[in-house]
Design a protein around this motif. Structure first.
Motif, short mmCIF file in Angstrom:
data_model
loop_
_atom_site.label_atom_id
_atom_site.label_comp_id
_atom_site.label_asym_id
_atom_site.label_seq_id
_atom_site.Cartn_x
_atom_site.Cartn_y
_atom_site.Cartn_z
N THR A 1 -0.65 -1.52 -4.86
CA THR A 1 -2.09 -2.29 -5.02
C THR A 1 -2.87 -2.45 -6.38
N VAL B 1 0.75 -1.01 -0.04
CA VAL B 1 0.01 -0.14 0.31
C VAL B 1 0.93 1.29 -0.26
N LYS C 1 2.26 2.08 -3.31
CA LYS C 1 1.17 2.37 -4.24
C LYS C 1 1.26 1.33 -5.25
#
Length: 192
Positions: free
Chosen positions: A84, A79, A82
Motif C-alpha cells: 500500500t 494490503v 504490504k
C-alpha cells in the motif's frame, strides 16, 4: 408587425444556412470517428458495471481502487503483500488491475499458494504496475517495463485493448491522484 416579420424571416434564413453547416460538421465528425481514435475518458464494456464513489481522482491509488467493489480482492492482496505505502508513494504510475472475476479464474490451490507466499505475491502484484502514466494512446502497440522488472505488452485499438495478448481491458483510464487504472479480466503472471 412589419418588424416582427423581418426578424422572423432573418431567423428562418439563419436556420436554413446553419442546418447544412451543422450537418456538414456532423458528417466530418462521424468520418473521423470511423478511424477508431483512442478514447480520452473512461472506456470499456465493463465500465457500466463498475460502481464508484465520486472523485477517485483525488485519492491515492489503493484508496481509489477500494472505491470499486469489483477490485476488492486486488485491494486485499495489496494490503496482504504490504504494498500500500509503496504504491501510494509513487507518482504517475499505471496499474493493470485484475478485477474480482480475474481472481475467480485462478484455481483455489494457486490462489492459496500465492496468498501464503508474501514474496511471490509482491512479485505478481508488482508485475501489474508500470512506473509511468500510460495514456490510452499508448495502448495500441505498447511495451512497458513493470515495477517487478519484466516487460508487459498492450495491443488493440478504439476501446478494445489486451494486455500480453490475453487479458482484456474491461474498463480503462480510471484516475487516481497518483495513478491511472486499467481494469483487466485476468491475473497476469510474471515471466519465470
Amino acid at each position: 408587425m412589419r418588424f416582427t416579420r423581418t426578424r422572423t424571416a432573418k431567423a428562418a434564413a439563419a436556420a436554413v444556412v446553419a442546418v447544412p453547416l451543422a450537418l456538414g460538421g456532423l458528417a466530418s465528425q462521424s468520418h473521423a470517428q470511423g478511424a477508431s481514435p483512442s478514447p480520452s475518458g473512461t472506456f470499456g464494456s465493463g465500465c457500466s458495471s463498475i460502481a464508484q464513489k465520486a472523485n477517485t481522482a483525488k485519492d491515492k491509488v489503493v484508496e481509489a481502487a477500494a472505491a470499486y467493489p469489483q477490485l476488492s480482492q486486488l485491494v486485499a492482496a495489496t494490503v496482504r503483500a504490504k504494498l500500500t505505502s509503496t504504491l501510494d508513494g509513487k507518482p504517475d504510475i499505471t496499474i493493470f488491475a485484475p478485477n474480482d472475476k480475474a481472481f475467480q479464474k485462478v484455481t483455489v490451490s494457486q490462489l492459496t499458494s500465492l496468498l501464503g507466499n508474501e514474496g511471490q505475491l509482491k512479485k505478481t502484484l508488482s508485475y501489474h504496475v508500470v512506473d509511468e502514466k500510460i495514456t490510452p494512446d499508448q495502448l495500441s502497440k505498447g511495451s512497458f517495463t513493470t515495477v517487478e522488472g519484466s516487460k508487459l505488452t498492450t495491443s488493440g485499438s478504439g476501446t478494445d485493448f489486451k494486455v500480453n495478448g490475453e487479458a482484456n481491458i474491461v474498463c480503462g483510464n480510471l484516475q487516481a491522484a497518483n495513478a491511472t487504472i486499467y481494469v483487466i479480466d485476468q491475473v497476469l503472471q510474471p515471466p519465470s
